[in-house]
Each structure stands twice: as C-alpha cells, then as structure tokens.
Design a protein around this motif. Sequence first.
Motif, PDB file in Angstrom:
ATOM      1  N   HIS A 103       7.007   9.219   0.516  1.00  0.00           N
ATOM      2  CA  HIS A 103       5.565   8.488   0.818  1.00  0.00           C
ATOM      3  C   HIS A 103       5.902   7.013   0.914  1.00  0.00           C
ATOM      4  CE1 HIS A 103       4.116  12.000  -1.264  1.00  0.00           C
ATOM      5  NE2 HIS A 103       2.885  11.510  -0.946  1.00  0.00           N
TER       6      HIS A 103
ATOM      7  N   CYS B 104       0.907  -1.174  -0.020  1.00  0.00           N
ATOM      8  CA  CYS B 104       0.042   0.041  -0.070  1.00  0.00           C
ATOM      9  C   CYS B 104       0.768   1.197   0.093  1.00  0.00           C
ATOM     10  CB  CYS B 104      -0.885   0.054   1.416  1.00  0.00           C
ATOM     11  SG  CYS B 104      -1.959   1.206   1.449  1.00  0.00           S
TER      12      CYS B 104
ATOM     13  N   THR C   5       1.223   5.047   0.607  1.00  0.00           N
ATOM     14  CA  THR C   5       0.103   6.074   1.621  1.00  0.00           C
ATOM     15  C   THR C   5      -0.008   7.316   0.539  1.00  0.00           C
ATOM     16  OG1 THR C   5       1.824   5.118   3.418  1.00  0.00           O
ATOM     17  CG2 THR C   5       0.127   6.860   3.764  1.00  0.00           C
ATOM     18  N   ASP C   6      -1.178   7.828   0.667  1.00  0.00           N
ATOM     19  CA  ASP C   6      -1.484   9.043   0.065  1.00  0.00           C
ATOM     20  C   ASP C   6      -1.410   8.981  -1.500  1.00  0.00           C
ATOM     21  OD1 ASP C   6      -2.526  10.041   2.426  1.00  0.00           O
ATOM     22  OD2 ASP C   6      -0.731  11.370   2.681  1.00  0.00           O
ATOM     23  N   TYR C   7      -1.481   7.676  -2.098  1.00  0.00           N
ATOM     24  CA  TYR C   7      -1.321   7.440  -3.478  1.00  0.00           C
ATOM     25  C   TYR C   7      -2.266   6.541  -3.798  1.00  0.00           C
ATOM     26  CZ  TYR C   7       2.694   9.882  -5.504  1.00  0.00           C
ATOM     27  OH  TYR C   7       3.519  10.981  -6.027  1.00  0.00           O
ATOM     28  N   ASP C   8      -3.277   6.252  -3.107  1.00  0.00           N
ATOM     29  CA  ASP C   8      -4.527   5.398  -3.411  1.00  0.00           C
ATOM     30  C   ASP C   8      -4.101   4.213  -4.218  1.00  0.00           C
ATOM     31  OD1 ASP C   8      -7.166   5.142  -3.358  1.00  0.00           O
ATOM     32  OD2 ASP C   8      -7.448   6.379  -5.484  1.00  0.00           O
ATOM     33  N   LEU C   9      -3.144   3.476  -3.667  1.00  0.00           N
ATOM     34  CA  LEU C   9      -3.008   2.084  -4.209  1.00  0.00           C
ATOM     35  C   LEU C   9      -2.726   1.226  -3.155  1.00  0.00           C
ATOM     36  CD1 LEU C   9       0.081   1.401  -4.978  1.00  0.00           C
ATOM     37  CD2 LEU C   9      -0.015   3.273  -6.530  1.00  0.00           C
TER      38      LEU C   9
END
Lengths: 666, 666
Positions: free
Chosen positions: A643, A615, A617-621
């Motif tokens: 990130h 995952c 973070t803050d990259y929506d994946l």
Amino acid sequence: MSDKTNDQNPEQNAGQIRALTEDEVASLPGQPGSASRRNFMKVSALAGLAGAGGVLLAGCGRAAPGEHAATGKAHADEHEKHADDHEKKLESHEVAPGKLDEYYGFWSGGQSGEMRIVGLPSFRELMRIPVFNTDFAVGWGITNESKRVLGEKFPRGGDLHHPHMSQTGGHYDGRYLFMNDKAGTRVARIRCDVMRCDKITKIPNVQAIHGMRVQREPRTGYVFANAEFRIPSPNDGRDLDDPKKYQTMFSAIDGDTMEMAWQVIVDGNLDNTDCDYEGKYAASTCYNSEGAVDLAGMMQSERDWVVVFNIARIEAAVKAGKFKTIGTSKVPVVDGRHGSDLTMYIPVPKSPHGLNASPDGKYFAANGKLSPTVSLMAWSKVDDYFAGKLKDPRDAVVAEPQLGLGPLHTAYDGRGNAYTTLFIDSQMAKWNIQDAIDDYAGKKTNYLRQKLDVAYQPGHNHTSLGETRDADGKWLVSLNKFSKDRFLATGPLHPDLDQLIDISGDQMVLVADEPVYSEPHDAVIIPAKMLAGKIKRKWERNDPFFAETVAQAKKHGVTLESDSKVIREGNKVFVYMTSSAPKYGLDSFKVKKGDEVTIVVTNVDTIEDLSHGFCLTDYDLNMEISPQETSSVTFVADKPGVHWYYCTFFCHALHLEMRGRMLVEA
Amino acid sequence: MSDKTNDQNPEQNAGQIRALTEDEVASLPGQPGSASRRNFMKVSALAGLAGAGGVLLAGCGRAAPGEHAATGKAHADEHEKHADDHEKKLESHEVAPGKLDEYYGFWSGGQSGEMRIVGLPSFRELMRIPVFNTDFAVGWGITNESKRVLGEKFPRGGDLHHPHMSQTGGHYDGRYLFMNDKAGTRVARIRCDVMRCDKITKIPNVQAIHGMRVQREPRTGYVFANAEFRIPSPNDGRDLDDPKKYQTMFSAIDGDTMEMAWQVIVDGNLDNTDCDYEGKYAASTCYNSEGAVDLAGMMQSERDWVVVFNIARIEAAVKAGKFKTIGTSKVPVVDGRHGSDLTMYIPVPKSPHGLNASPDGKYFAANGKLSPTVSLMAWSKVDDYFAGKLKDPRDAVVAEPQLGLGPLHTAYDGRGNAYTTLFIDSQMAKWNIQDAIDDYAGKKTNYLRQKLDVAYQPGHNHTSLGETRDADGKWLVSLNKFSKDRFLATGPLHPDLDQLIDISGDQMVLVADEPVYSEPHDAVIIPAKMLAGKIKRKWERNDPFFAETVAQAKKHGVTLESDSKVIREGNKVFVYMTSSAPKYGLDSFKVKKGDEVTIVVTNVDTIEDLSHGFCLTDYDLNMEISPQETSSVTFVADKPGVHWYYCTFFCHALHLEMRGRMLVEA
C-alpha cells in the motif's frame, strides 16, 4: 437599486402568499393593530403566509413600482447623489488580484459542521476550519491529535450556528472563537493563533445548544449557551409522555478551561442570547411559554419572554451550595424558573427570536419574528428590577418600533442606528434608536430610516465590530436563506445567499451577492489590523496541539525533527518519519497483518505554505502536516499487500514522486 | 502587470533556491543544454530547486526589473493599448448582485473528496457536491439513498482530481460528470440533471486512480482511468520485496453502466491521460520507466514515455478471449507492455506530466515537468505507427517547444494557441502551435507569445471549452498550489489560489484571485447556455435516486406524498412522514431501545428552493430533503429518552418550531 423581487417572480410565491382579511390580520397574536400598521408601512396590500397547521402570518407586499420602499427623511435630490455613490460603492467590494482584504469574517458553516474564514469586502472564502465534522482534506477526525479534541467516539457531524470571538473589556481580543453545535449539544473553541479547534465540550442535562455568546466584561470568561429543546430530567426514558415535566436550561462554560461552570433551569424554550457590557447580565429570548410540544400548542399565548440572568446572584447561589446535580453530571444546576430571584422574565410579543445588545452598552433588543416589532430594553431597568425598584418587568422595555414582517435579528453601526432583518418581507430595515425611544415615549418620530430589499428571506445579519464597543459602521452582511433564481441552477438544492451592504453613508447600498453552502447562520466581522500578528503562518515545535505525540516519541527515544524509524512493541508498531519536499524519511516500512500501526509524520520544512500530506492508498486515511507540525494516525493494518502512501499537498516539482510503501505481510 | 513575485519575497524562497553551476545544469536529465536555454529564456541567472535526496531541478530567475517577461512579438506601443484594456478586463470579472454568471466551472475538490460548482467569471462557489466524502449538511454517507451509491462500508474520504463532462461527438452533452479518486482507487459519476453522484466504481487489480478522461467520439462511452502505483498482482501479500513484479494498468469503464470494460497492463507508472477526437486512441503519460520504488531510482533514465492505447485492437483482443483475469475480479486484462501490438510507447523527456489533446483533433501534448519542453505529437503519426508505416515511435513528435521550468499542463484556445503552466517559474506560457511545429521542422520561429506571472506554482490549467471541439478562447484558469502571503493569514495551512485569466485578446490578462480549500487539481469550464434547461431545480417524484425507497413504501402500503405513519415489523420500525413548511407529518413517534428505526421523509412542498432538513438531536444524523424528494435514514435507537428532530434547512418564519419528538422507551 432595483433588485429582482418576489413580486417579479410569481411562480416562487405560488402557494405561499394569500391575501388576509382585515379581521384575520387584526386577530394575529402580537399584532399592534392592522390599520396603523398599514399606514406605517405605506404599502397597498396585505398578504398572508399560510403555513400548515393553520398558523397564519401577516405578509406585506412590496412597494408599488415607482414608490420608494424607504420611509424616513430620504429626499429626491438626495436620491440622485446616492445614485452616483452607488456605482462607487459597488466597486468598493472589489479586491484586485494580489491585494489583501481589510476585514476578516468568521462564518458559521451550519449543518456542514465547519467554521469558515471569509475575507471582506471581497467575500472570498479564505479557509474552512473543521470543527463538528470529519474532514478528509486535513485529517480532522482521522489524526490522533484531532481525536484528542473530538473524543474517540465522536459524531459524524454537527450543526454550527453562532461563531463569536472572545472579548476583553468589550473589545475583540484575538484569543479564541467559540461556537455551538445544535445537533450534538456541544460548544467548541478555536484557537485564533493557529486557527484550529482545540476544545469541544458536550453540555450535560440538556438538548440542542442554540443561541451562544461570550461574556464581554471584564473578559471571556463565560461562554453563555442556550439549550433549546425541553426534555425530561434526566432524559433516560422517564416522563416520555408527560411534557409538563420537560425542561431546559441556560449554561455557562468557562472559556479558559472549557469546563462547565453552572446551569439555570428556565421556563419556556431558550432561543438566542446575548449579554451586557458590564459583566452583570445575560439575556435570552424565550418562546413556547405554553410548554407545548406541537406547533399549535406553542401559538396560544399573546406573549413570550426575554429572560435575564443575574450572574452575580447565580454565582452566589452556586457558592452557597443552593444547587442540585442531575444524574451522573456534577455541574451545579440552579432553578431560575418564575419566582426565582436569579432571573427576570420580561414579557415581549410572541416567539421572539434574535437578542442583540447595543454597542453603547445601554440596550438589548428582542426581535419580534411573529410580531412586526423589535422590543428594545434598557440594562439600567434590569438593575432597577433586581434592586426591587421596577414594579413590572415589562417596564424594562423602552422602545418597540414597528419595522415590517418577520424581524429576526438586529445589528448596530455605532452611530445610533440599528439594522433589522425582516424574514417575510425580505428586507433590511434601518432605524434610529433614540428616535424609536422617543416615539415609544409618545413623541411621534420617523425612526425608520430606510428599507433595503435583500434576496431572499434574511436570517441573521451582522455589522463590522457591531457586537463590541468598537462598532465602526462600515459593513453589514445579510445572511439570506433562499437564493431562488439568483444564481445558475445547481440542481434541486440551492445555495444560501449572503449579501454585503455598505452602511458607511446615510443609505444602505448592496454591493455583493455571494452564494454559500448550507447553511451560514451567523458571522462576525473584524478588521484584519485588529488581528495583525496574532495569527501564525507556521507551527512552533512546542505547540500544545501535538505535545502528547511529541511526548510519546520522547518515550521511544525518537527525535521527531530528524529521526525516521520503526519501533515495535508487541503488535503495536510506531512508524516515525520526517517529511521534507519531495521526500518522506522512509521509502518503505513493513508490518504484519493485524498490527496496530501508528504513523507519526513531522514536516521539517520551514518554508511558509509548504504543507505536506500523508495519504495511505485504499486505507482511507489522509492528514495534513503543515510546516513544523507533527501529525499522527493510528489504524489496524488489516489488508495485506503493498500500500503506497503519498503526499496530498502539492509541495515540489517532484511532489507526485513523494511517496513510499507500507508492506503488509499476510 | 506587476504582481508580487517570489523574488520580492526572499523569506519564501529561503532554503528552496540555490544557484547551480553550469555543469550541474548541463547534467540534469532531459535538459536540452544550458546555454541555448539561458539565451532562450532571456534571463540573467539560473537557480536550482534542491530537493531532499540529491535530486536537482534547474530553476529560472525572474525577468530583471524593467524587462518584460514576455517574449515573442509584443511591441512597446501595443503595451500601452494593453494597459487600457487591462482595466476594462479587470472589471469583466465582476458579476453585479442579481446578475448570473456566463459559465459553469466544475471544480475538483481534491482531498476534500467533493466536487464544486463555480460560477465564472465571478469565481463564486455556487455549490458543493459530495462524492468521496461524508457530508453532514445534506446527509451524504448518512442516508440510505447515498449509501446505495457509496456502498455500506464506504471510506471516510477520497482524493478527487479530475472532473470531466461526458461528450458526444467532441461536444459536452450535459449528461454526466465523471471523476477519479486517487486515495480509494475509484471512479464516480454525477448526474448533471440533479447534480448528484449516482454511481461509484471501485477499480479492481490496481491502486490509485490518477489521470482520468472521457471518450469524445462517438460519445462517452468509455471513461479512461490511469492507475498510478505499481503493485504486486494480485496484491495479497506476495512479492512485497520484489518490485520487478509490480505492475499497473490502464482501465476503461463503461460510462453508461459504470461497469468495468477492460484493463491493459503497462510498463512504468501511469500519470495523466487523454484521448483523440476519433474514438481510436487514448494516450497516457508514463513515468518511472526504471520500475524503481524510490525517488533516486526513478531519476536514472534520460527519457520516459507516452503510451498510446489502440482501442479497436484492445476490444478485438478482449472479444477474441486474449485476456486473463486476476484473483476474484472478472475484468478482462490484456497485456500492453513493450512488445504488445495494442500499445505504442513514444519516448519523451523524463517524467512527463499532463497529457492534453488539442481541440482541432490533430495533436496531443505531453508536458515535460523536469524538462522545460512540451512534446507535441500528431494522432496521424499514431495511425502510421499502428499501420507499420512509422519506423521510430519517437517520430510521432512534431514539435518540442522550450517554454520554461516545470511545464505541467497545457490548455488550448481554439485559435491555434496553447497555454502551458510552468510550476517552477510560476508562470503561464502562451505559445503558437503551428510556429512550434515549424520551429521543430527547422524553420526558426518565435512560437512563444507571452509569459504571465501567476501566484504561485501552477498545476493544472484549463480554458473554456478547451477540451472539446468548441474551444472558445475566452477564459483560462490557473490552479496554483501556493498562495503564500497573497491572502490574509489563516493559520499554518494556506489556501490554494485559483486565478482567472482573460485570453480573449492577444495578451493574457489576470483578472481575479480566488482562494480555495484543499485542493483543486483540475476543472472544466462550460457556457451556462450550453446546459440551459438540463439542470433541474426541483426533483421529480419518479426520480431513480430514491426509487428503491419508494418501492419499499409501496410494499408497506404507504403513499409517501400524503401518509405519515409508523409501521413495525418485529424490532424494525419504519417511520414515514411528510414535510411541509413549517410542519413534519408526525409531531412524535415512539420506539423501544434497540429498535432498528428507518425514517422516511418526503418533502411535499412544490416551491423551488424550499428544501427541508431532518436532524435528530444527539443521534448524529441529518439529511436534506429538497422539494419533491424522498430521503431516508436507518439507525439503531440505542439511547432512551426524548430526542427531538428538527428542520435544518430554513424554510419558513416558523422554521425554528418545525420539529417533533422521537420517544425511546428504555
């Protein structure tokens, strides 16, 4: 059993039920006459379900207190014995901690777009398989591997109705599960060995795939798919206001390749479908013979049809070039409308719904919906029709038992009995096939064996192995559309309610209620031992699901099982890393803002159940990487800064510390 | 009970466990000495869990066959009595068809991004509430109403860990549920009356919200949220390679407005959090005191910390203007690093994990994870510290019981006992708080009451009402990360496994296994009677969730409850229609290719559970409209032709016929 019924719950029915006059009842389309029906149902009152638009349906009250709803040969002393059995059967649903279920259920997830694996008899949801949806938990719709199945521009969701397993010789063979998407006009396939969707086919020339079944003989083979809605052809803006030019089609897909085989234009709207046990025919319920585009218009005729498709003749027509293509599609389309020798239109009461072939290979049933009957037809009569030996297609009907209000679907126990859901009555009707045939032939019989209250408004039902030659007569599920007050309040949206019924004895016994998320339509039930050894608990490194990613790594000279490295090609950056609890192969990597980054993670752990996640973070994946799997994701690094990526599937006591940094230079 | 343990399953452990030498064990960080521990655990062998990167954890073998894993005051004759009780308790899990559960469970959906409502003791999933995800079933992320909550450019998913209900005076008050998103650095709120998410707050200046709890006194009030990962400040590309400049923060959000209140910079990485019963303090476990960015670096120190936040002092500092802001954020940020008088850093063994306040209001526990201990601290000692009366912060520790390997989280029964999950041992340890305190004070006690095997690798646990003054000591759930071979095979991805444990008697009794989809982290358990009457089963027309849509209709002169009409404003088309089973207010409407179309559907049915859906075929949109609700969706009509919309929530015998046509002129 004494369930809470609608009658005990007057508020629920307020505004829904009103009494009809006898004249009103007699005038309902497809009704065989109110008097005999009332006698037959042994109930004291008739009520009506009044819908908007003036359409009326006869509703049938519950049995009076003390009067058993079952008809047929139930006797008082039998009832006592059944009371004892009842307790035992209730317990038969329980699967103690650590014990395995005996059956797999493969369950539709409806407009959630997923398929669900359910264990029976415990009714526990074992797994969700994302299909027509985006699933952040595992990265479905996010990973490159899933996008190869879904397509780059895939819809957010779908409406999955009917999951069915591939068959060989009329037996489940554990190769594939197939399922339709009504919202997106698609058919998908799940590989049973890894329980992952590997193919999705958009069906051309039509709109809204509804009924869907698989060819039984010699094998699957074809996947048969009904398109429900009639549209202009091609649907490019022409004929918007000329519904007479609208049409729909029956489609056959090659289950091995998931390529389209052929399509057949029909009259009416196609609803549900099934096929025979000899590989000769498929049959679909077909409503709106009026070709109307509104509810009132669809309710004019007395009867609609079951349409039967002659597979050999259709194949011959296609081979002979007797087809057209539409627009940019290359799929052969033949004309099966009235007058065609490829099809047979069997008149049945108005708006038939479910279509269910019996496991003895002899019959197929169309469920009346607006009529209280099920129309049972014989495949042998279809042979006669296509051989020119049956004068009237209606003569294919060999029985038409009257069961109650709102018959939607029928399932079989392999012992000569059928089980029909009654949507309006909220009941399951058990009836004997041979008795119903004899009754239709004029010999009065008590074909109705039992009625069981279900809660509430059942749609599909399904028996264990009931759509194969192996029907074992053990379990029946009723997939109910309303749960009303049967569970704790969950807000305005209520769960649906699936019920498990033990049918191993003479009487149906309800053993479990299970709330379910919107909206199971259909299910299949298969003994676990039949699939033993066919479902893998780990990936193999040469699995085709991620073969393309492996090939790309090879081009980069990367050995996925051991290498962790970053390869730059212009503004494309390939980040390869292993994952092994509790570490990724890379603690950090650096890219530039605007780079197109492809991250490829290979789980080198070999222990079953030791899945990792990735995952960012803050990259929506997020994506799942199960043992021995390779998963990859491509995105643009559009946000500068540090990130962190971290593992989302708990893997180790130091799982929380399993992470690394993507450093994006501004 | 004799569960299948790891030991009986050698393949599972291959590669995971190897024997450690005594020297290796003695040298592990945070270990209190191997000899006494081995004696304490009464086991014959030590094994090691060897992770990549050379990090070693001591692993502890199972009890030998015939040797009961429980220590403490269990006696042989008590065991017999327990065997009888066991059977009864197994049955206590069963909820017969038609019966209601006694408890609500509100369950994390982990990286699925949803929250789940579970009924207990049946363990049935009653409903999914979409939060940090897109849900086609109900239109979450699709409707205008949900986008007002999510924001127009919302992430596809999130990683929901910790759901907690708002409290007033240390009691659940049924107003809200709050929950974090680790993947997207967000906190969300669900309105309990309609069980729908109504607010999502992106937390600025930090990355990855992990631990999250709510203020108990005087009420919620604050929602406390730990950001886990240390990043540059601001995180705009600066200091990428200078981890010493990385930092993270503790955040307080106003639970009533969901606006940010303040943030506190801390040393280390924040993990889990909790707060006291007086409204004075919050406390967080805090690891990586080294400030490292890789696993080896994080394992250097002997100890990390629990950091306590003095709420009144922080509020005073903010009020006095003793704060800064970062980048474009206006949130007041105070400095709570070592040396600040706003915080207290209590040294505890390396990498503490769960932080759990006891329901008697006296203590808070930090779970050892890498140490076999739980560190129990007294809030009264925190008072002393901030009053200058405690010399060494470490003196806040009043007990440090040794429990087993991998203690992660602790729950309470309100009768003076605590229950701690042991991740590596796959056990639940029950221990007595006062006995542990006495033992720490030098009086030797048998504080350990029982160990129960769970399957496998438990993370969070939770007792009914255990995080409130009302802890009732009835149920305990163990949220386990691995299920291995405990369910039928579902492919390489295995379900997680939640277990229900009856703690009403002296001994814990495992009563149910429930497979769950990835990945429940945490849960709360609340008696249904406590929420009785607070959860609506229908919408009210003046609900704020769709008030903006109602206001827009008003501007158009549309009465949503009765009007069905089309209003064009340039290339914007507003389509208003009612839905009433089995009809939409409009059978068709016409737009031009390229129009921006807003469809507003109002369900005028008043009967509970009579939800409608609106699905537009091949346009990838679907939404739920429950009784008395208004839902809307906006999209561009980019595909010409006839596109049928249909109802996706079964509503009537003529549900299948409930549809209409969008006619898109080319």
